[in-house]
Design an enzyme around this catalytic site. Structure first.
Site, PDB file in Angstrom:
ATOM      1  N   GLU A   1     -11.758  10.715  43.736  1.00  0.00           N
ATOM      2  CA  GLU A   1     -12.777  10.001  44.518  1.00  0.00           C
ATOM      3  C   GLU A   1     -12.287   9.794  45.943  1.00  0.00           C
ATOM      4  O   GLU A   1     -11.087   9.602  46.161  1.00  0.00           O
ATOM      5  CB  GLU A   1     -13.034   8.594  43.930  1.00  0.00           C
ATOM      6  CG  GLU A   1     -13.877   8.579  42.696  1.00  0.00           C
ATOM      7  CD  GLU A   1     -14.081   7.161  42.143  1.00  0.00           C
ATOM      8  OE1 GLU A   1     -13.532   6.201  42.715  1.00  0.00           O
ATOM      9  OE2 GLU A   1     -14.790   7.041  41.144  1.00  0.00           O
TER      10      GLU A   1
ATOM     11  N   GLY B   1      -9.325  -0.426  35.256  1.00  0.00           N
ATOM     12  CA  GLY B   1      -8.766  -1.739  35.529  1.00  0.00           C
ATOM     13  C   GLY B   1      -7.494  -1.663  36.369  1.00  0.00           C
ATOM     14  O   GLY B   1      -6.636  -2.528  36.262  1.00  0.00           O
ATOM     15  N   GLY B   2      -7.369  -0.611  37.171  1.00  0.00           N
ATOM     16  CA  GLY B   2      -6.234  -0.527  38.085  1.00  0.00           C
ATOM     17  C   GLY B   2      -5.077   0.306  37.555  1.00  0.00           C
ATOM     18  O   GLY B   2      -4.111   0.553  38.266  1.00  0.00           O
TER      19      GLY B   2
ATOM     20  N   ASN C   1     -17.295  -2.043  31.644  1.00  0.00           N
ATOM     21  CA  ASN C   1     -16.423  -2.658  30.640  1.00  0.00           C
ATOM     22  C   ASN C   1     -17.243  -3.106  29.428  1.00  0.00           C
ATOM     23  O   ASN C   1     -18.104  -3.976  29.555  1.00  0.00           O
ATOM     24  CB  ASN C   1     -15.714  -3.869  31.245  1.00  0.00           C
ATOM     25  CG  ASN C   1     -14.905  -3.486  32.465  1.00  0.00           C
ATOM     26  OD1 ASN C   1     -14.292  -2.419  32.501  1.00  0.00           O
ATOM     27  ND2 ASN C   1     -14.933  -4.322  33.477  1.00  0.00           N
TER      28      ASN C   1
ATOM     29  N   ARG D   1     -17.232  -5.167  26.892  1.00  0.00           N
ATOM     30  CA  ARG D   1     -16.680  -6.363  26.235  1.00  0.00           C
ATOM     31  C   ARG D   1     -17.191  -7.608  26.931  1.00  0.00           C
ATOM     32  O   ARG D   1     -17.766  -7.531  28.022  1.00  0.00           O
ATOM     33  CB  ARG D   1     -15.145  -6.345  26.355  1.00  0.00           C
ATOM     34  CG  ARG D   1     -14.696  -6.321  27.815  1.00  0.00           C
ATOM     35  CD  ARG D   1     -13.222  -6.605  28.019  1.00  0.00           C
ATOM     36  NE  ARG D   1     -12.906  -6.787  29.413  1.00  0.00           N
ATOM     37  CZ  ARG D   1     -12.545  -5.838  30.263  1.00  0.00           C
ATOM     38  NH1 ARG D   1     -12.441  -4.590  29.837  1.00  0.00           N
ATOM     39  NH2 ARG D   1     -12.287  -6.114  31.527  1.00  0.00           N
TER      40      ARG D   1
ATOM     41  N   GLU E   1     -19.170  -2.391  36.890  1.00  0.00           N
ATOM     42  CA  GLU E   1     -18.385  -2.665  38.109  1.00  0.00           C
ATOM     43  C   GLU E   1     -18.822  -1.756  39.248  1.00  0.00           C
ATOM     44  O   GLU E   1     -18.952  -0.545  39.073  1.00  0.00           O
ATOM     45  CB  GLU E   1     -16.892  -2.393  37.855  1.00  0.00           C
ATOM     46  CG  GLU E   1     -16.232  -3.334  36.890  1.00  0.00           C
ATOM     47  CD  GLU E   1     -14.707  -3.137  36.877  1.00  0.00           C
ATOM     48  OE1 GLU E   1     -14.171  -2.429  37.752  1.00  0.00           O
ATOM     49  OE2 GLU E   1     -14.074  -3.699  35.972  1.00  0.00           O
TER      50      GLU E   1
ATOM     51  N   ARG F   1      -8.781 -18.980  37.663  1.00  0.00           N
ATOM     52  CA  ARG F   1      -7.924 -18.738  36.492  1.00  0.00           C
ATOM     53  C   ARG F   1      -6.589 -19.430  36.729  1.00  0.00           C
ATOM     54  O   ARG F   1      -5.871 -19.087  37.685  1.00  0.00           O
ATOM     55  CB  ARG F   1      -7.673 -17.244  36.314  1.00  0.00           C
ATOM     56  CG  ARG F   1      -8.921 -16.444  36.044  1.00  0.00           C
ATOM     57  CD  ARG F   1      -8.524 -15.026  35.676  1.00  0.00           C
ATOM     58  NE  ARG F   1      -9.688 -14.157  35.626  1.00  0.00           N
ATOM     59  CZ  ARG F   1      -9.682 -12.928  35.141  1.00  0.00           C
ATOM     60  NH1 ARG F   1      -8.538 -12.408  34.673  1.00  0.00           N
ATOM     61  NH2 ARG F   1     -10.773 -12.198  35.109  1.00  0.00           N
TER      62      ARG F   1
ATOM     63  N   LYS G   1      -7.573   9.504  39.909  1.00  0.00           N
ATOM     64  CA  LYS G   1      -7.681   8.475  38.876  1.00  0.00           C
ATOM     65  C   LYS G   1      -7.611   9.108  37.481  1.00  0.00           C
ATOM     66  O   LYS G   1      -8.242  10.144  37.235  1.00  0.00           O
ATOM     67  CB  LYS G   1      -9.015   7.728  38.994  1.00  0.00           C
ATOM     68  CG  LYS G   1      -9.200   6.940  40.279  1.00  0.00           C
ATOM     69  CD  LYS G   1     -10.493   6.125  40.236  1.00  0.00           C
ATOM     70  CE  LYS G   1     -10.628   5.225  41.452  1.00  0.00           C
ATOM     71  NZ  LYS G   1     -11.828   4.345  41.342  1.00  0.00           N
TER      72      LYS G   1
HETATM   73  C1  MV4 Z   1     -11.251   2.417  44.107  1.00  0.00           C
HETATM   74  C2  MV4 Z   1     -10.837   1.779  45.292  1.00  0.00           C
HETATM   75  C3  MV4 Z   1     -11.173   2.377  46.500  1.00  0.00           C
HETATM   76  N1  MV4 Z   1     -11.878   3.548  46.494  1.00  0.00           N
HETATM   77  N2  MV4 Z   1     -11.960   3.560  44.163  1.00  0.00           N
HETATM   78  C4  MV4 Z   1      -8.859  -0.345  41.089  1.00  0.00           C
HETATM   79  C5  MV4 Z   1      -9.242  -0.809  39.729  1.00  0.00           C
HETATM   80  C6  MV4 Z   1     -10.247   0.143  39.229  1.00  0.00           C
HETATM   81  N3  MV4 Z   1     -11.224  -0.561  38.451  1.00  0.00           N
HETATM   82  C7  MV4 Z   1     -10.833   0.762  40.442  1.00  0.00           C
HETATM   83  N4  MV4 Z   1      -9.984   0.385  41.533  1.00  0.00           N
HETATM   84  C8  MV4 Z   1     -10.230   0.782  42.790  1.00  0.00           C
HETATM   85  N5  MV4 Z   1     -10.968   1.919  42.905  1.00  0.00           N
HETATM   86  C9  MV4 Z   1     -12.238   4.093  45.330  1.00  0.00           C
HETATM   87  N6  MV4 Z   1     -12.893   5.264  45.357  1.00  0.00           N
HETATM   88  C10 MV4 Z   1     -10.110   0.587  45.202  1.00  0.00           C
HETATM   89  C11 MV4 Z   1      -9.798   0.085  43.928  1.00  0.00           C
HETATM   90  C12 MV4 Z   1      -9.061  -1.136  43.916  1.00  0.00           C
HETATM   91  C13 MV4 Z   1      -9.616  -2.299  43.393  1.00  0.00           C
HETATM   92  C14 MV4 Z   1     -10.891  -2.336  42.845  1.00  0.00           C
HETATM   93  C15 MV4 Z   1     -11.416  -3.487  42.316  1.00  0.00           C
HETATM   94  C16 MV4 Z   1     -10.680  -4.661  42.369  1.00  0.00           C
HETATM   95  C17 MV4 Z   1      -9.439  -4.654  42.900  1.00  0.00           C
HETATM   96  C18 MV4 Z   1      -8.890  -3.484  43.428  1.00  0.00           C
HETATM   97  C19 MV4 Z   1      -7.623  -3.513  43.994  1.00  0.00           C
HETATM   98  C20 MV4 Z   1      -7.080  -2.367  44.489  1.00  0.00           C
HETATM   99  C21 MV4 Z   1      -7.804  -1.176  44.448  1.00  0.00           C
END
Ligand code: MV4
Length: 451
Positions: free
Chosen positions: A200, A164-165, A290, A292, A275, A338, A158
């Site tokens: 991660e 936020g993706g 976040n 905000r 989050e 939404r 990451k």
């Molecule tokens: C992750 C995960 C699985 N394992 N981290 C995507 C957005 C960012 N805020 C963090 N995200 C993710 N982190 C680990 N270690 C899966 C996601 C993820 C996700 C997280 C929240 C909402 C939607 C998502 C969609 C795809 C992947």
């Protein structure tokens, strides 16, 4: 209290902030681009200033023009809304240097949380559970391999400045690690001007549950319970709710306390969202915070009875939080849909254009936050969010019934919308049972709805 607030945003969130300003007896000043002359926020604000052409860099993302407008109208504070300049620590500092109060967290907190690796280290130090992974930035491919040997595969690389993706890469096996590490750093450098990454363990099918927090400038911080945000497509949330069908009272209290500890460790004040990912064993892990107000904040307003924008304004004006954790209750159940000007049959392609017919839902337990009207032309330059439908009921069943009733009443002609797609989700057995994860839309198919 402030006399005049400039709102550095557009669309439904600008309208939302203007409404609270009016409730509080504060003069609202909208800014708008040339593409937004006919926008609702520019029309309903007490004053409105054109700040430039449609292009973001010449209007809503142009800190200089926004601050010049704020000084010209004699504003004493700036509300950034969400997106745009809301998470820009430099903008918050420039506002302060101009004698304007930035309605948001301190710049140092924004900067800390904008660095996802530092945020995670802050969480770890505060005893908040984090996903097994690297301790901070991974500086080279050799260190990446060492972390991978410890935590195993699959793993995620990451970007420290992502979130936020954005800036995430999945690595399934050791043979792919070195190339993925190099590519992730290069992408992060190109995308964010910062090539730092961290690692991660990849969690399978987690739920995305976030906690709303509110802190004043005197170190009092409370949480306002959770929002379940797992129903998303490519990181665009479609439906959010509170409470989460997954959480027990004990887990809610434990996660809420963790969210407050993180906010305290970050020196946070204002409204913010912590989050978490929650796995199939209900173990929870902090992923980011976040700094905000969020799109889905009305869900929390419904279940707590608070006005979060009013709380933001009072906090920024230096008032102490009038709430303690023991005063707060999560009452009933709220669901937000939404409504986007997108065509689900064409891969959710955004479709701007004129709204020829508009019938908004109403009735018991229904709230609509929108900035649209009949014959409004949705401009092509900005996001495709048309409206948010928020329903509130005594329990999840009543909220679901009201969401179905209201979404069926929601009628737009001229541009396609996501309402029929969301109606199908609101009737789908796994969703109705509360049995879903962030993979929901990849594991469930919905036939296209004909015209
Ligand atoms: C992750 C995960 C699985 N394992 N981290 C995507 C957005 C960012 N805020 C963090 N995200 C993710 N982190 C680990 N270690 C899966 C996601 C993820 C996700 C997280 C929240 C909402 C939607 C998502 C969609 C795809 C992947």
């Amino acid at each position: 209290m402030f006399k005049r607030i400039l709102i550095a945003n557009r669309g439904e969130i600008a309208v939302r902030i203007i409404r609270t300003c009016r409730d509080l007896g504060i003069i609202s000043v909208a800014v708008f681009s040339e593409a937004d002359r006919d926008s609702m926020h520019a029309q309903i604000a007490d004053e409105a200033v054109c700040i430039g052409p449609a292009a973001l860099g010449e209007s809503y993302l142009n800190a200089g023009r926004i601050l010049a407008a704020a000084l010209a109208v004699g504003a004493d504070a700036v509300h950034p809304g969400y997106g745009f300049l809301s998470e820009n620590a430099h903008f918050a500092e420039c506002a302060a240097a101009c004698g304007l109060t930035f309605i948001g967290p301190p710049p140092e907190a924004i900067r800390l949380l904008g660095d996802k690796a530092r945020a995670i280290q802050t969480a770890r130090a505060a005893g908040v559970p984090v996903v097994p992974g690297s301790e901070g930035v991974v500086p080279d491919a050799e260190r990446a391999a060492a972390v991978a040997r410890e935590i195993g595969y699959p793993l995620l690389i990451k970007a420290v400045s992502g979130g936020g993706g954005r800036g995430i890469r999945l690595v399934e096996e050791p043979s792919a690690l070195a190339a993925a590490y190099t590519a992730a750093c290069a992408e992060a450098q190109a995308g964010f001007g910062d090539g730092s990454v961290y690692i991660e363990r990849f969690l399978r099918r987690p739920r995305h549950i976030e906690f709303q927090v509110l802190g004043d400038q005197y170190e009092r911080i409370v949480h306002l319970f959770e929002r379940e945000c797992s129903i998303q497509r490519r990181h665009q949330k479609l439906i959010e709710e509170s409470p989460s069908p997954l959480l027990t009272a004990d887990l809610r209290a434990e996660m809420g306390a963790a969210a407050v500890r993180l906010a305290q460790a970050a020196g946070y004040s204002g409204a913010g969202t912590v989050e978490f990912l929650v796995d199939e064993n209900r173990a929870f892990y902090f992923i980011e915070m976040n700094p905000r107000i969020q799109v889905e904040h009305p869900v929390t307003e419904c279940v707590t009875g608070l006005d979060l924008v009013a709380e933001q304004i009072r906090i920024a004006a230096g008032q102490p939080l009038g709430l303690s954790q023991a005063d707060l209750r999560q009452r009933g159940h709220a669901i937000e849909c939404r409504v986007n000007a997108e065509d689900p049959a064409r891969g959710f392609l955004p479709v701007p254009g004129p709204i020829r017919t508009l019938n908004l839902p109403g009735g018991p337990g229904v709230r609509v936050d929108a900035a649209i009207y009949q014959d409004y032309v949705v401009p092509p330059y900005y996001d495709s969010l048309l409206a948010k439908l928020i329903v509130h009921g005594h329990d999840r069943d009543q909220a679901l019934a009201r969401a179905r009733r209201a979404m069926a009443e929601f009628h737009v002609e001229g541009v396609p919308t996501t309402t029929d797609f969301q109606l199908q989700i609101l009737r789908e057995p796994d969703f109705v049972a509360g049995d879903f994860s962030i993979d929901y839309l990849e594991t469930h198919t919905f036939p296209p709805v004909g015209p």
